[in-house]
Design a protein around this motif. Structure first.
Motif, short mmCIF file in Angstrom:
data_model
loop_
_atom_site.label_atom_id
_atom_site.label_comp_id
_atom_site.label_asym_id
_atom_site.label_seq_id
_atom_site.Cartn_x
_atom_site.Cartn_y
_atom_site.Cartn_z
N VAL A 1 0.85 -1.20 0.00
CA VAL A 1 0.00 0.00 0.00
C VAL A 1 0.89 1.25 0.00
O VAL A 1 0.66 2.20 -0.75
CB VAL A 1 -0.97 0.01 1.21
CG1 VAL A 1 -1.74 1.31 1.28
CG2 VAL A 1 -1.92 -1.19 1.14
N VAL A 2 1.92 1.23 0.83
CA VAL A 2 2.88 2.34 0.86
C VAL A 2 3.54 2.46 -0.52
O VAL A 2 3.68 3.56 -1.07
CB VAL A 2 3.94 2.13 1.96
CG1 VAL A 2 4.95 3.27 1.96
CG2 VAL A 2 3.28 2.02 3.33
N ASP A 3 3.91 1.31 -1.10
CA ASP A 3 4.54 1.32 -2.43
C ASP A 3 3.61 1.95 -3.47
O ASP A 3 4.06 2.68 -4.35
CB ASP A 3 4.88 -0.10 -2.87
CG ASP A 3 6.13 -0.62 -2.19
OD1 ASP A 3 6.85 0.18 -1.56
OD2 ASP A 3 6.40 -1.83 -2.29
N TYR A 4 2.32 1.66 -3.35
CA TYR A 4 1.38 2.22 -4.31
C TYR A 4 1.37 3.76 -4.23
O TYR A 4 1.40 4.45 -5.25
CB TYR A 4 -0.04 1.69 -4.09
CG TYR A 4 -1.06 2.50 -4.86
CD1 TYR A 4 -1.18 2.35 -6.23
CD2 TYR A 4 -1.84 3.46 -4.22
CE1 TYR A 4 -2.08 3.13 -6.95
CE2 TYR A 4 -2.73 4.25 -4.93
CZ TYR A 4 -2.85 4.08 -6.30
OH TYR A 4 -3.72 4.86 -7.01
N ALA B 1 -2.10 -1.91 -7.95
CA ALA B 1 -2.63 -0.55 -7.89
C ALA B 1 -4.11 -0.52 -7.48
O ALA B 1 -4.50 0.21 -6.58
CB ALA B 1 -2.44 0.15 -9.23
N GLU B 2 -4.91 -1.34 -8.14
CA GLU B 2 -6.34 -1.29 -7.87
C GLU B 2 -6.65 -1.76 -6.45
O GLU B 2 -7.46 -1.16 -5.74
CB GLU B 2 -7.08 -2.16 -8.89
CG GLU B 2 -8.55 -1.83 -8.93
CD GLU B 2 -9.29 -2.63 -9.99
OE1 GLU B 2 -8.62 -3.05 -10.97
OE2 GLU B 2 -10.49 -2.85 -9.81
N ARG B 3 -5.96 -2.83 -6.04
CA ARG B 3 -6.17 -3.34 -4.69
C ARG B 3 -5.78 -2.31 -3.64
O ARG B 3 -6.45 -2.13 -2.64
CB ARG B 3 -5.31 -4.59 -4.50
CG ARG B 3 -6.09 -5.79 -4.05
CD ARG B 3 -5.17 -6.95 -3.81
NE ARG B 3 -5.07 -7.26 -2.39
CZ ARG B 3 -4.16 -8.07 -1.88
NH1 ARG B 3 -3.25 -8.63 -2.66
NH2 ARG B 3 -4.14 -8.32 -0.60
N ALA B 4 -4.69 -1.62 -3.90
CA ALA B 4 -4.21 -0.62 -2.93
C ALA B 4 -5.19 0.54 -2.84
O ALA B 4 -5.47 1.05 -1.75
CB ALA B 4 -2.82 -0.13 -3.33
N ARG B 5 -5.74 0.95 -3.99
CA ARG B 5 -6.74 2.04 -3.96
C ARG B 5 -7.94 1.62 -3.13
O ARG B 5 -8.46 2.39 -2.32
CB ARG B 5 -7.18 2.42 -5.37
CG ARG B 5 -6.32 3.48 -6.01
CD ARG B 5 -7.02 4.13 -7.19
NE ARG B 5 -7.33 3.16 -8.24
CZ ARG B 5 -6.46 2.79 -9.17
NH1 ARG B 5 -5.25 3.29 -9.21
NH2 ARG B 5 -6.80 1.90 -10.09
N GLY B 6 -8.39 0.38 -3.31
CA GLY B 6 -9.51 -0.13 -2.52
C GLY B 6 -9.20 -0.14 -1.04
O GLY B 6 -10.02 0.26 -0.21
N VAL C 1 0.54 4.51 -13.68
CA VAL C 1 0.28 4.01 -12.32
C VAL C 1 -0.11 2.54 -12.35
O VAL C 1 0.32 1.75 -11.51
CB VAL C 1 -0.82 4.85 -11.62
CG1 VAL C 1 -1.26 4.19 -10.31
CG2 VAL C 1 -0.33 6.26 -11.34
N GLU C 2 -0.91 2.16 -13.37
CA GLU C 2 -1.38 0.78 -13.46
C GLU C 2 -0.26 -0.23 -13.72
O GLU C 2 -0.48 -1.42 -13.61
CB GLU C 2 -2.45 0.64 -14.56
CG GLU C 2 -3.74 1.37 -14.27
CD GLU C 2 -4.40 0.98 -12.94
OE1 GLU C 2 -4.37 -0.21 -12.59
OE2 GLU C 2 -4.90 1.88 -12.24
#
Ligand SMILES: [Zn+2]
Length: 171
Positions: free
Chosen positions: A119-122, A150-155, A144-145
């Motif tokens: 998550v921090v990496d994202y 990426a998507e999991r981290a945004r969630g 970004v993708e």
């Protein structure tokens, strides 16, 4: 990792303070006497979580963040984003990350500390891409993708924000 050995010590002199520390391969939790069993269990859990979070913070110093940012850039951006500094800041409540492209500096909200590394990496990745593309257009998101989670981290971050708004963090 072997299971944790936790030793709970109660003190009648201790009224309200709780604390925890590592002693060799043991973890000592100091609690005031007179807590109910349920309260005691909750406090032990809470203190172990807090201790783990503190240790993770120590692991991710500003220098570590810069190294990780450089790695992410090489891995997903062909090394084109070249950050000069990446650091934790405490005064950033509403954004997870920010950057100053002219200086190639990135700041991360201290609220990210203790969150999973991906998550921090994202968030680092998001700011790295800003060093190349200032606005949130299609070109920005396409880069970004490249970060697989990426998507999991945004969630994860959205869920965290909603939970935090509903019930402000304790302590
Ligand atoms: Zn952005």
């Amino acid at each position: 990792m072997p299971p944790e050995t936790v030793e709970v010590r109660r003190s009648t002199r201790r009224r309200r303070t709780v604390s925890a520390y590592r002693d060799g391969d043991k973890t000592i939790v100091l609690l005031p006497a007179g807590l109910s069993t349920t309260d005691e269990e909750q406090w032990v859990h809470r203190m172990l979580d807090r201790l783990a979070a503190k240790e993770q913070r120590r692991r991710f110093s500003d220098d570590d963040l810069l190294d990780r940012a450089r790695e992410l850039s090489v891995r997903y951006l062909d090394g084109r984003a070249v950050p000069r500094s990446v650091r934790w800041v405490d005064n950033q409540q509403h954004r997870w990350g920010s950057c100053t492209p002219d200086h190639a500096t990135i700041r991360l909200s201290a609220r990210l500390r203790g969150m999973p590394a991906w998550v921090v990496d994202y968030v680092i990745m998001h700011e790295l891409v800003h060093l190349l593309v200032p606005s949130h257009g299609p070109r920005f998101w396409a880069l970004v993708e490249r970060f697989p989670k990426a998507e999991r981290a945004r969630g994860f971050l959205e869920g965290f924000s909603m939970a935090a708004n509903g019930s402000p963090e304790e302590c």
